[in-house]
Motif scaffolding. Structure first.
Motif, PDB file in Angstrom:
ATOM      1  N   ILE A  91       0.839  -1.196   0.000  1.00  0.00           N
ATOM      2  CA  ILE A  91       0.000   0.000   0.000  1.00  0.00           C
ATOM      3  C   ILE A  91       0.879   1.251   0.000  1.00  0.00           C
ATOM      4  CG2 ILE A  91      -1.781   1.294   1.237  1.00  0.00           C
ATOM      5  CD1 ILE A  91      -2.704  -1.351  -0.070  1.00  0.00           C
ATOM      6  N   ALA A  92       0.609   2.142  -0.936  1.00  0.00           N
ATOM      7  CA  ALA A  92       1.392   3.374  -1.053  1.00  0.00           C
ATOM      8  C   ALA A  92       0.557   4.625  -0.815  1.00  0.00           C
ATOM      9  CB  ALA A  92       2.027   3.455  -2.439  1.00  0.00           C
ATOM     10  N   ALA A  93      -0.766   4.501  -0.846  1.00  0.00           N
ATOM     11  CA  ALA A  93      -1.633   5.664  -0.661  1.00  0.00           C
ATOM     12  C   ALA A  93      -2.961   5.229  -0.078  1.00  0.00           C
ATOM     13  CB  ALA A  93      -1.859   6.376  -1.996  1.00  0.00           C
ATOM     14  N   SER A 120      -0.273  -7.625  15.423  1.00  0.00           N
ATOM     15  CA  SER A 120       0.119  -7.323  16.790  1.00  0.00           C
ATOM     16  C   SER A 120       1.190  -6.244  16.845  1.00  0.00           C
ATOM     17  CB  SER A 120       0.637  -8.596  17.480  1.00  0.00           C
ATOM     18  OG  SER A 120       1.083  -8.322  18.786  1.00  0.00           O
ATOM     19  N   SER A 121       2.240  -6.435  16.077  1.00  0.00           N
ATOM     20  CA  SER A 121       3.324  -5.461  16.000  1.00  0.00           C
ATOM     21  C   SER A 121       3.148  -4.612  14.754  1.00  0.00           C
ATOM     22  CB  SER A 121       4.674  -6.198  15.953  1.00  0.00           C
ATOM     23  OG  SER A 121       5.742  -5.288  15.806  1.00  0.00           O
ATOM     24  N   TRP A 122       3.056  -3.275  14.954  1.00  0.00           N
ATOM     25  CA  TRP A 122       2.723  -2.375  13.847  1.00  0.00           C
ATOM     26  C   TRP A 122       3.882  -1.420  13.561  1.00  0.00           C
ATOM     27  CZ3 TRP A 122      -1.783  -2.893  11.126  1.00  0.00           C
ATOM     28  CH2 TRP A 122      -2.749  -3.718  11.686  1.00  0.00           C
ATOM     29  N   THR A 123       4.073  -1.141  12.270  1.00  0.00           N
ATOM     30  CA  THR A 123       5.101  -0.211  11.808  1.00  0.00           C
ATOM     31  C   THR A 123       4.449   0.914  11.027  1.00  0.00           C
ATOM     32  OG1 THR A 123       6.758  -1.972  11.663  1.00  0.00           O
ATOM     33  CG2 THR A 123       7.195   0.052  10.419  1.00  0.00           C
ATOM     34  N   THR A 124       4.844   2.146  11.307  1.00  0.00           N
ATOM     35  CA  THR A 124       4.251   3.290  10.628  1.00  0.00           C
ATOM     36  C   THR A 124       4.880   3.500   9.259  1.00  0.00           C
ATOM     37  OG1 THR A 124       3.718   4.410  12.710  1.00  0.00           O
ATOM     38  CG2 THR A 124       3.904   5.791  10.735  1.00  0.00           C
ATOM     39  N   LEU A 125       4.046   3.557   8.220  1.00  0.00           N
ATOM     40  CA  LEU A 125       4.508   3.871   6.872  1.00  0.00           C
ATOM     41  C   LEU A 125       4.650   5.376   6.711  1.00  0.00           C
ATOM     42  CD1 LEU A 125       5.172   3.028   3.948  1.00  0.00           C
ATOM     43  CD2 LEU A 125       2.718   3.230   3.455  1.00  0.00           C
ATOM     44  N   PHE A 126       3.618   6.129   7.103  1.00  0.00           N
ATOM     45  CA  PHE A 126       3.693   7.590   7.092  1.00  0.00           C
ATOM     46  C   PHE A 126       2.637   8.159   8.022  1.00  0.00           C
ATOM     47  CE2 PHE A 126       0.814   6.636   3.516  1.00  0.00           C
ATOM     48  CZ  PHE A 126      -0.254   7.498   3.746  1.00  0.00           C
ATOM     49  N   THR A 142      -0.234  10.148   0.634  1.00  0.00           N
ATOM     50  CA  THR A 142       0.874   9.243   0.369  1.00  0.00           C
ATOM     51  C   THR A 142       2.032   9.615   1.289  1.00  0.00           C
ATOM     52  OG1 THR A 142       2.141  10.531  -1.247  1.00  0.00           O
ATOM     53  CG2 THR A 142       0.198   9.368  -2.073  1.00  0.00           C
ATOM     54  N   ALA A 143       3.085   8.805   1.247  1.00  0.00           N
ATOM     55  CA  ALA A 143       4.270   9.115   2.041  1.00  0.00           C
ATOM     56  C   ALA A 143       4.929  10.404   1.567  1.00  0.00           C
ATOM     57  CB  ALA A 143       5.258   7.959   1.977  1.00  0.00           C
ATOM     58  N   SER A 144       4.649  10.813   0.329  1.00  0.00           N
ATOM     59  CA  SER A 144       5.212  12.045  -0.216  1.00  0.00           C
ATOM     60  C   SER A 144       4.366  13.266   0.117  1.00  0.00           C
ATOM     61  CB  SER A 144       5.342  11.927  -1.742  1.00  0.00           C
ATOM     62  OG  SER A 144       6.226  10.888  -2.078  1.00  0.00           O
ATOM     63  N   GLY A 145       3.205  13.054   0.737  1.00  0.00           N
ATOM     64  CA  GLY A 145       2.331  14.164   1.080  1.00  0.00           C
ATOM     65  C   GLY A 145       0.945  13.984   0.499  1.00  0.00           C
ATOM     66  N   GLU A 146       0.078  14.949   0.765  1.00  0.00           N
ATOM     67  CA  GLU A 146      -1.292  14.882   0.258  1.00  0.00           C
ATOM     68  C   GLU A 146      -1.327  15.222  -1.227  1.00  0.00           C
ATOM     69  OE1 GLU A 146      -5.779  16.668   1.161  1.00  0.00           O
ATOM     70  OE2 GLU A 146      -4.070  17.331   2.360  1.00  0.00           O
ATOM     71  N   ALA A 212       8.923  12.394 -14.218  1.00  0.00           N
ATOM     72  CA  ALA A 212       9.291  13.577 -13.449  1.00  0.00           C
ATOM     73  C   ALA A 212       8.141  14.109 -12.619  1.00  0.00           C
ATOM     74  CB  ALA A 212       9.792  14.669 -14.400  1.00  0.00           C
ATOM     75  N   LYS A 213       6.936  13.928 -13.125  1.00  0.00           N
ATOM     76  CA  LYS A 213       5.778  14.516 -12.459  1.00  0.00           C
ATOM     77  C   LYS A 213       5.236  13.641 -11.343  1.00  0.00           C
ATOM     78  CE  LYS A 213       4.945  18.396 -14.762  1.00  0.00           C
ATOM     79  NZ  LYS A 213       4.804  19.692 -14.110  1.00  0.00           N
ATOM     80  N   ARG A 214       5.394  12.324 -11.450  1.00  0.00           N
ATOM     81  CA  ARG A 214       4.769  11.441 -10.484  1.00  0.00           C
ATOM     82  C   ARG A 214       5.548  11.444  -9.179  1.00  0.00           C
ATOM     83  NH1 ARG A 214       4.543   5.900 -13.449  1.00  0.00           N
ATOM     84  NH2 ARG A 214       3.162   5.261 -11.772  1.00  0.00           N
ATOM     85  N   PRO A 215       4.871  11.372  -8.012  1.00  0.00           N
ATOM     86  CA  PRO A 215       5.559  11.342  -6.733  1.00  0.00           C
ATOM     87  C   PRO A 215       6.470  10.114  -6.634  1.00  0.00           C
ATOM     88  CG  PRO A 215       3.245  11.814  -6.439  1.00  0.00           C
ATOM     89  CD  PRO A 215       3.430  11.445  -7.877  1.00  0.00           C
ATOM     90  N   THR A 216       7.542  10.253  -5.878  1.00  0.00           N
ATOM     91  CA  THR A 216       8.514   9.162  -5.768  1.00  0.00           C
ATOM     92  C   THR A 216       7.858   7.866  -5.312  1.00  0.00           C
ATOM     93  OG1 THR A 216      10.229  10.753  -5.198  1.00  0.00           O
ATOM     94  CG2 THR A 216      10.648   8.444  -4.621  1.00  0.00           C
ATOM     95  N   VAL A 217       6.905   7.967  -4.414  1.00  0.00           N
ATOM     96  CA  VAL A 217       6.294   6.757  -3.878  1.00  0.00           C
ATOM     97  C   VAL A 217       5.586   5.967  -4.956  1.00  0.00           C
ATOM     98  CG1 VAL A 217       4.099   7.820  -3.281  1.00  0.00           C
ATOM     99  CG2 VAL A 217       4.907   5.868  -1.961  1.00  0.00           C
ATOM    100  N   PHE A 218       5.212   6.606  -6.061  1.00  0.00           N
ATOM    101  CA  PHE A 218       4.513   5.924  -7.137  1.00  0.00           C
ATOM    102  C   PHE A 218       5.427   5.657  -8.322  1.00  0.00           C
ATOM    103  CE2 PHE A 218       0.047   5.471  -6.226  1.00  0.00           C
ATOM    104  CZ  PHE A 218      -0.110   6.284  -5.123  1.00  0.00           C
ATOM    105  N   ALA A 219       6.707   5.906  -8.192  1.00  0.00           N
ATOM    106  CA  ALA A 219       7.612   5.745  -9.330  1.00  0.00           C
ATOM    107  C   ALA A 219       7.618   4.294  -9.800  1.00  0.00           C
ATOM    108  CB  ALA A 219       9.030   6.152  -8.934  1.00  0.00           C
ATOM    109  N   ALA A 220       7.663   4.123 -11.118  1.00  0.00           N
ATOM    110  CA  ALA A 220       7.670   2.779 -11.681  1.00  0.00           C
ATOM    111  C   ALA A 220       8.942   2.060 -11.290  1.00  0.00           C
ATOM    112  CB  ALA A 220       7.576   2.854 -13.208  1.00  0.00           C
ATOM    113  N   THR A 221       8.842   0.766 -11.089  1.00  0.00           N
ATOM    114  CA  THR A 221      10.012  -0.035 -10.709  1.00  0.00           C
ATOM    115  C   THR A 221      10.376  -0.992 -11.830  1.00  0.00           C
ATOM    116  OG1 THR A 221       8.542  -1.640  -9.646  1.00  0.00           O
ATOM    117  CG2 THR A 221       9.457   0.113  -8.266  1.00  0.00           C
TER     118      THR A 221
END
Length: 221
Positions: A91-93, A120-126, A142-146, A212-221
């Motif tokens: 999940i990214a957004a 039980s054990s939780w980690t914060t993404l953003f 998203t992790a890059s902001g709203e 260039a326009k898409r937020p880093t969190v959504f960058a293609a891999t």
């Protein structure tokens, strides 16, 4: 980024009061605008039973209240989603939809999106803070902001198609962003060309603008 079975929103502060209401919560995987929820199971630390505002109501794609409302637990309450045994999601957004009535202030103003592999054990993404909501508002985070609804809508698995539309519309046919587009495409687009010529000239070059326009969190891999 990594995939996990369990995801949740942990509410740190409510816009006003001790009750929390979320009409609809959607979760999106990397580079996707399709809601990933649907076949899993929702849970929460409490539910306001008189209105039937169960956790499942926040993931049912019904955009009117009731969604989920807690039982007045205040800060520290949570709404979670279990994608099921053997199922993990990257999940990214997320998007949240606020209720459109006089109780609209029952919405998180500070919250964290978290993941877990054992519930039980939780980690914060953003985390998100400082929000002020209006009635019936839907917002994307998203992790890059709203993101605005318009920006989120073009984050598809085929970004080139969306950017062709924007470039042709705004840069070629009398828009105000022609200079920026020309620069982004390496001066490949020149004023006065037709729509067909622009599409032909751009070809794969438009992918550069999309990247260039898409937020880093959504960058293609």
């Amino acid at each position: 980024m990594s995939a996990h079975r369990y995801w949740r929103i942990l509410v740190n502060t409510i816009q006003s009061g001790a009750y929390v209401s979320i009409v609809e919560m959607e979760m999106f995987e990397t580079a996707s605008t399709t809601d990933a929820t649907g076949s899993g199971t929702a849970a929460a630390n409490s539910t306001y039973t008189p209105e039937g505002a169960t956790p499942a109501k926040a993931f049912d794609n019904v955009l009117t209240y009731p969604g989920w409302t807690n039982n007045g637990d205040g800060a520290g309450c949570w709404l979670a989603y279990d994608f099921g045994s053997g199922v993990t999601k990257d999940i990214a957004a997320v998007s949240l939809l606020n209720r459109n009535d006089s109780w609209y202030f029952q919405i998180p103003s500070i919250f964290s999106i978290q993941h877990s592999d054992d519930a039980s054990s939780w980690t914060t993404l953003f985390s998100v803070s400082g929000l002020t909501w209006s009635r019936g508002q839907r917002r994307y985070f998203t992790a890059s902001g709203e993101l605005s609804a318009e920006d989120f809508a073009v984050l598809s698995d085929d970004p080139a198609k969306e950017y062709v539309k924007k470039i042709v519309t705004y840069a070629v046919f009398g828009g105000t962003t022609q200079a920026e587009v020309i620069k982004a495409l390496g001066y490949a687009v020149f004023g006065g060309t037709t729509q067909a010529e622009v599409i032909k000239v751009m070809g794969y070059a438009v992918l550069m603008a999309a990247s260039a326009k898409r937020p880093t969190v959504f960058a293609a891999t």
